[in-house]
Write a protein that holds these residues in place. Structure first.
Motif, mmCIF file in Angstrom:
data_model
loop_
_atom_site.group_PDB
_atom_site.id
_atom_site.type_symbol
_atom_site.label_atom_id
_atom_site.label_comp_id
_atom_site.label_asym_id
_atom_site.label_seq_id
_atom_site.Cartn_x
_atom_site.Cartn_y
_atom_site.Cartn_z
ATOM 1 N N SER A 172 0.829 -1.211 0.000
ATOM 2 C CA SER A 172 0.000 0.000 0.000
ATOM 3 C C SER A 172 0.861 1.257 0.000
ATOM 4 C CB SER A 172 -0.941 0.004 1.208
ATOM 5 O OG SER A 172 -0.198 -0.022 2.428
ATOM 6 N N ARG A 175 2.021 1.847 -3.503
ATOM 7 C CA ARG A 175 0.937 2.377 -4.351
ATOM 8 C C ARG A 175 0.704 3.851 -4.074
ATOM 9 N NH1 ARG A 175 -1.202 -2.616 -2.800
ATOM 10 N NH2 ARG A 175 -2.744 -1.687 -1.385
ATOM 11 N N GLU A 176 0.749 4.238 -2.802
ATOM 12 C CA GLU A 176 0.592 5.658 -2.470
ATOM 13 C C GLU A 176 1.724 6.478 -3.070
ATOM 14 O OE1 GLU A 176 0.475 5.623 1.750
ATOM 15 O OE2 GLU A 176 -1.515 4.674 1.856
ATOM 16 N N PRO A 188 -3.734 -2.784 -6.556
ATOM 17 C CA PRO A 188 -3.051 -3.743 -5.675
ATOM 18 C C PRO A 188 -2.866 -5.097 -6.351
ATOM 19 C CG PRO A 188 -5.340 -3.528 -5.026
ATOM 20 C CD PRO A 188 -5.109 -2.499 -6.094
#
Length: 320
Positions: A172, A175-176, A188
């Motif tokens: 995560s 991805r951010e 994801p």
């Protein structure tokens, strides 16, 4: 005398020793080293299990670095063959490098950042533009967006004119970061994904894409092929998600898709220098970055162990 990180036994980390400064031979450039990254290739070569064979020890690791020419102080990036062929690498206070492996940098270049980007960013740039043939307005899908290659690819795709960039990563936090770096969406990768389920999630946000940058292979590559437009391209430059992928003939044939392989070893010296120049210019202008940790050169043993164990936050750069 100069400090050097010397590896005496394959499979163990290097430690600091004092050595005589190297003497340049004809055609070599003497360089005062400013920073050297610990890369996956360094770790692989030093393990003694690489496809290059076990290196002759003792030797100084480091397949790339940055520093300043000893004669005029101008900043440079340089490559070595340490661990692949006999000889020492970048993890020392001074080196002598063949002039063909030295690339001038902008006067104000951020040396530690360029050390972190290095050949990983070169791979991202060349795979996108030279092998992948990225043109303005195309949609790019970047797999493995959490790694150094993937982080660089997200930014370099936009800088090369991609209209949209879609990122895929397990983490995560990765991805951010991809969203901050310019990705429009960050999808994801889940532990139980198969090619079909991941392709469905990709298609929902990406539609059809023109080019896939793939440093992971495995299931993610098979899923990415299913969202390529007819005639689309997938460029593979790694296999961290699997050495094989569950590809199906119907997907390839129905879309007349292209799967292309990439390796930095396929670049000429001039092509490598050209891509490195693009990377350095973007980094100097503040348009390109990558997660990295800068640690004192004297901490090389601990830093090496962290990087080898997967405990580093990003690329580890040793600073002199």
């Amino acid at each position: 005398m100069i400090p050097a990180a010397v590896l005496r036994v394959c499979g163990r980390p290097p430690s600091i020793e004092e050595r005589r400064p190297p003497v340049p031979h004809a055609g070599e450039v003497p360089i005062r080293v400013a920073a050297a990254p610990i890369t996956p290739l360094d770790l692989l070569c030093a393990s003694g299990t690489s496809y290059f064979g076990s290196p002759a020890t003792p030797y100084v690791p480091g397949v790339q670095g940055v520093g300043r020419r000893a004669d005029d102080g101008k900043p440079v990036w340089f490559a070595t063959s340490a661990g692949m062929r006999p000889g020492d690498g970048s993890m020392a206070g001074a080196v002598c490098v063949p002039y063909v492996d030295v690339v001038p940098l902008p006067p104000e270049a951020p040396l530690t950042l360029i050390a972190a980007l290095g050949l990983s960013a070169v791979a991202a740039h060349a795979a996108l533009t030279r092998t992948g043939g990225l043109t303005g307005g195309e949609v790019v899908l970047v797999l493995g967006a959490g790694g150094v290659v993937g982080q660089a690819a997200v930014q370099l795709a936009r800088l090369a004119g991609a209209s949209r960039v879609i990122a895929v990563s397990r983490s995560s936090s990765a991805r951010e970061r991809a969203l901050r770096l310019g990705a429009e969406h960050a999808v994801p990768l889940l532990p139980d994904d198969d090619a079909g389920t991941l392709a469905d999630r990709l298609r929902a946000v990406s539609g059809l894409v023109d080019l896939v940058l793939d440093p992971v292979f495995g299931v993610p590559a098979a899923a990415a092929l299913r969202v390529l437009r007819p005639g689309g391209r997938l460029v593979n430059l790694g296999s961290s998600a699997g050495a094989t992928a569950p590809l199906d003939s119907a997907t390839l044939r129905s879309g007349s898709l292209k799967i292309l392989g990439y390796t930095n070893n396929g670049l000429s010296v001039g092509e490598r220098a050209e891509s490195l120049g693009v990377v350095a210019d973007h980094a100097t202008a503040g348009r390109l970055t990558v997660s990295h940790d800068v640690v004192p050169f004297t901490d090389v043993t601990a830093a090496w162990n962290r990087q080898a164990g997967g405990d580093a936050g990003g690329r580890t750069v040793l600073a002199f």
